[in-house]
Design a protein around this motif. Structure first.
Motif, PDB file in Angstrom:
ATOM      1  N   VAL A   6       0.843  -1.189   0.000  1.00 54.02           N
ATOM      2  CA  VAL A   6       0.000   0.000   0.000  1.00 54.02           C
ATOM      3  C   VAL A   6       0.883   1.245   0.000  1.00 54.02           C
ATOM      4  O   VAL A   6       2.058   1.204   0.359  1.00 54.02           O
ATOM      5  CB  VAL A   6      -0.957   0.045   1.215  1.00 54.02           C
ATOM      6  N   SER A   7       0.298   2.361  -0.419  1.00 52.12           N
ATOM      7  CA  SER A   7       1.019   3.628  -0.411  1.00 52.12           C
ATOM      8  C   SER A   7       0.976   4.256   0.981  1.00 52.12           C
ATOM      9  O   SER A   7       0.013   4.070   1.734  1.00 52.12           O
ATOM     10  CB  SER A   7       0.400   4.591  -1.432  1.00 52.12           C
ATOM     11  N   LEU A   8       2.010   5.011   1.282  1.00 51.88           N
ATOM     12  CA  LEU A   8       2.053   5.735   2.548  1.00 51.88           C
ATOM     13  C   LEU A   8       1.065   6.894   2.513  1.00 51.88           C
ATOM     14  O   LEU A   8       1.035   7.674   1.567  1.00 51.88           O
ATOM     15  CB  LEU A   8       3.464   6.272   2.782  1.00 51.88           C
ATOM     16  N   THR A   9       0.232   7.000   3.533  1.00 49.66           N
ATOM     17  CA  THR A   9      -0.690   8.111   3.716  1.00 49.66           C
ATOM     18  C   THR A   9      -0.567   8.573   5.164  1.00 49.66           C
ATOM     19  O   THR A   9       0.155   7.973   5.963  1.00 49.66           O
ATOM     20  CB  THR A   9      -2.138   7.695   3.430  1.00 49.66           C
ATOM     21  N   LEU A  10      -1.301   9.621   5.507  1.00 49.77           N
ATOM     22  CA  LEU A  10      -1.272  10.069   6.899  1.00 49.77           C
ATOM     23  C   LEU A  10      -1.866   9.005   7.824  1.00 49.77           C
ATOM     24  O   LEU A  10      -1.527   8.960   9.015  1.00 49.77           O
ATOM     25  CB  LEU A  10      -2.031  11.385   7.041  1.00 49.77           C
ATOM     26  N   ASP A  11      -2.731   8.151   7.297  1.00 53.14           N
ATOM     27  CA  ASP A  11      -3.283   7.064   8.111  1.00 53.14           C
ATOM     28  C   ASP A  11      -2.275   5.936   8.286  1.00 53.14           C
ATOM     29  O   ASP A  11      -2.035   5.460   9.404  1.00 53.14           O
ATOM     30  CB  ASP A  11      -4.569   6.524   7.474  1.00 53.14           C
ATOM     31  N   THR A  12      -1.665   5.489   7.180  1.00 55.07           N
ATOM     32  CA  THR A  12      -0.725   4.378   7.282  1.00 55.07           C
ATOM     33  C   THR A  12       0.610   4.810   7.893  1.00 55.07           C
ATOM     34  O   THR A  12       1.405   3.960   8.300  1.00 55.07           O
ATOM     35  CB  THR A  12      -0.467   3.741   5.900  1.00 55.07           C
ATOM     36  N   CYS A  20      11.052   5.220  13.362  1.00 57.58           N
ATOM     37  CA  CYS A  20      10.966   5.923  12.077  1.00 57.58           C
ATOM     38  C   CYS A  20       9.853   6.962  12.101  1.00 57.58           C
ATOM     39  O   CYS A  20       9.980   8.029  11.494  1.00 57.58           O
ATOM     40  CB  CYS A  20      10.740   4.933  10.943  1.00 57.58           C
ATOM     41  N   ARG A  21       8.772   6.646  12.797  1.00 52.40           N
ATOM     42  CA  ARG A  21       7.640   7.578  12.858  1.00 52.40           C
ATOM     43  C   ARG A  21       8.062   8.919  13.458  1.00 52.40           C
ATOM     44  O   ARG A  21       7.539   9.971  13.086  1.00 52.40           O
ATOM     45  CB  ARG A  21       6.519   6.941  13.692  1.00 52.40           C
ATOM     46  N   ARG A  22       9.044   8.895  14.360  1.00 49.05           N
ATOM     47  CA  ARG A  22       9.496  10.108  15.033  1.00 49.05           C
ATOM     48  C   ARG A  22      10.847  10.611  14.501  1.00 49.05           C
ATOM     49  O   ARG A  22      11.414  11.549  15.047  1.00 49.05           O
ATOM     50  CB  ARG A  22       9.617   9.845  16.544  1.00 49.05           C
ATOM     51  N   CYS A  23      11.333  10.004  13.430  1.00 51.93           N
ATOM     52  CA  CYS A  23      12.647  10.367  12.900  1.00 51.93           C
ATOM     53  C   CYS A  23      12.506  11.399  11.776  1.00 51.93           C
ATOM     54  O   CYS A  23      11.691  11.227  10.867  1.00 51.93           O
ATOM     55  CB  CYS A  23      13.358   9.128  12.374  1.00 51.93           C
ATOM     56  N   VAL A  24      13.292  12.461  11.853  1.00 57.21           N
ATOM     57  CA  VAL A  24      13.275  13.498  10.812  1.00 57.21           C
ATOM     58  C   VAL A  24      14.679  13.668  10.220  1.00 57.21           C
ATOM     59  O   VAL A  24      15.039  14.738   9.743  1.00 57.21           O
ATOM     60  CB  VAL A  24      12.743  14.841  11.368  1.00 57.21           C
ATOM     61  N   GLU A  45       6.776  17.073  13.046  1.00 56.60           N
ATOM     62  CA  GLU A  45       7.508  17.507  11.859  1.00 56.60           C
ATOM     63  C   GLU A  45       7.453  16.439  10.771  1.00 56.60           C
ATOM     64  O   GLU A  45       7.331  16.747   9.587  1.00 56.60           O
ATOM     65  CB  GLU A  45       8.962  17.812  12.224  1.00 56.60           C
ATOM     66  N   LYS A  46       7.533  15.194  11.166  1.00 59.54           N
ATOM     67  CA  LYS A  46       7.447  14.083  10.215  1.00 59.54           C
ATOM     68  C   LYS A  46       6.091  14.092   9.521  1.00 59.54           C
ATOM     69  O   LYS A  46       5.997  13.971   8.290  1.00 59.54           O
ATOM     70  CB  LYS A  46       7.652  12.756  10.940  1.00 59.54           C
ATOM     71  N   GLU A  47       5.043  14.236  10.302  1.00 57.11           N
ATOM     72  CA  GLU A  47       3.693  14.258   9.740  1.00 57.11           C
ATOM     73  C   GLU A  47       3.509  15.446   8.810  1.00 57.11           C
ATOM     74  O   GLU A  47       2.894  15.318   7.741  1.00 57.11           O
ATOM     75  CB  GLU A  47       2.667  14.305  10.872  1.00 57.11           C
ATOM     76  N   ALA A  48       4.036  16.604   9.177  1.00 53.98           N
ATOM     77  CA  ALA A  48       3.924  17.790   8.340  1.00 53.98           C
ATOM     78  C   ALA A  48       4.655  17.585   7.021  1.00 53.98           C
ATOM     79  O   ALA A  48       4.174  17.989   5.954  1.00 53.98           O
ATOM     80  CB  ALA A  48       4.476  19.013   9.073  1.00 53.98           C
ATOM     81  N   TRP A  49       5.821  16.939   7.070  1.00 57.15           N
ATOM     82  CA  TRP A  49       6.578  16.681   5.845  1.00 57.15           C
ATOM     83  C   TRP A  49       5.826  15.736   4.919  1.00 57.15           C
ATOM     84  O   TRP A  49       5.718  15.971   3.713  1.00 57.15           O
ATOM     85  CB  TRP A  49       7.948  16.097   6.194  1.00 57.15           C
TER      86      TRP A  49
END
Length: 221
Positions: A6-12, A20-24, A45-49
Motif C-alpha cells: 500500500v502507499s504511505l498516507t497520513l493514516d498508514t 521511524c515515525r518520530r525520525c526526521v 515535523e514528520k507528519e507535516a513533511w
C-alpha cells in the motif's frame, strides 16, 4: 501468507515503527532536525513533511503487510524535498532521479523477497509519473558501528545492490547507487502495468456491458 503493498498516507504513517515515525533525519536539514528533537516531538515535523509532500508531489512511501501486520516500508521523494540529501560526500542526486531515503524490513520477515517487492512498487509508481531512475545513499559499513545514532536511517549498500542498483559514485562509507527504472520492472510487472493502463482506459460501462449474441440471419435459398 498474504502480502499486500500500500502507499504511505497520513493514516498508514501510524504503522511505521516508532523509531521511524518520530525520525526526521531525512526530512529536515541537520540543524533543524536537532532543534525538532530537542523540542520533544519530531513526530509532528514528520507528519507535516509527509502531508506537504503528498499534496505537492504525490505518493512518497510504500508499506508491505504480511497477514495484516506491517512488515516493511520504503520512503522516497525528489531530492529537493530531502534537505539531508546534500549532506553526503557523494551528493548531489541526479536531476532525473527520485531519492529512496529509507528502506527497512522487519527482521522476522527478512529473506522473503519483501525488499524487492517494495522497490518494485516504488519503480511502478515512479515509472507512471515519468521519472527515469531511483537513487539512494547506501551504508557500506552498515552494522559496524552500533553507537551510530543514524544507522537506522540508512539502508545497507548491499541491499540496494541485491535488488538491482548499480554504484554511480563510490565511497568507502556512503556510495551513491542508481536503479534505472526501465530495467527495474520484471516482465510480469510490465504486463501488470500494461493491463492496468488498458483497464484504466475503459469506462465502467464498457467493462460491465454484457456481450449480446449476434442476431440470427435467415439463409436464402
Amino acid at each position: 501468507m498474504s502480502r499486500r503493498l500500500v502507499s504511505l498516507t497520513l493514516d498508514t504513517l501510524e504503522d511505521l515503527p516508532r523509531s521511524c515515525r518520530r525520525c526526521v533525519y531525512w526530512e529536515l536539514d541537520p540543524v533543524s532536525a536537532e532543534r525538532a528533537c530537542a523540542a520533544g516531538d519530531p513526530g509532528l515535523e514528520k507528519e507535516a513533511w509527509v502531508s506537504q509532500t503528498l499534496l505537492e508531489w504525490g505518493s512518497c512511501g510504500k508499506l508491505v503487510y504480511v497477514d495484516g501486520m506491517p512488515a516493511g516500508y520504503v520512503m522516497y521523494a525528489p531530492p529537493a524535498y530531502v534537505p539531508r540529501s546534500m549532506a553526503f560526500p557523494t551528493s548531489p542526486v541526479s536531476a532525473d532521479a527520485a531519492l529512496l531515503t529509507t528502506a527497512h524490513v522487519v527482521p522476522a520477515f527478512a529473506d522473503g523477497g519483501l525488499g524487492r517487492m517494495l522497490v518494485q512498487g516504488v519503480a511502478r509508481d515512479l515509472t507512471k509519473r515519468g521519472i527515469k531512475a531511483i537513487e539512494a545513499f547506501g551504508d557500506a559499513k552498515f552494522g559496524d558501528d552500533a553507537d551510530d545514532p543514524n544507522r537506522a536511517c540508512l539502508a545497507p549498500a548491499d541491499f540496494f545492490l541485491s535488488v538491482g542498483f548499480k554504484t554511480v559514485r563510490p565511497h568507502p562509507r556512503y556510495p551513491r547507487l542508481r536503479l534505472e527504472l526501465r530495467t527495474a520492472l520484471s516482465w510480469k510487472s510490465d504486463v501488470e502495468y500494461a493491463l492496468e493502463k488498458l483497464l484504466g482506459s475503459m469506462s465502467p460501462e464498457t467493462l460491465l456491458r454484457p456481450v449480446r449474441p449476434a442476431p440470427a440471419t435467415r439463409s436464402t435459398s
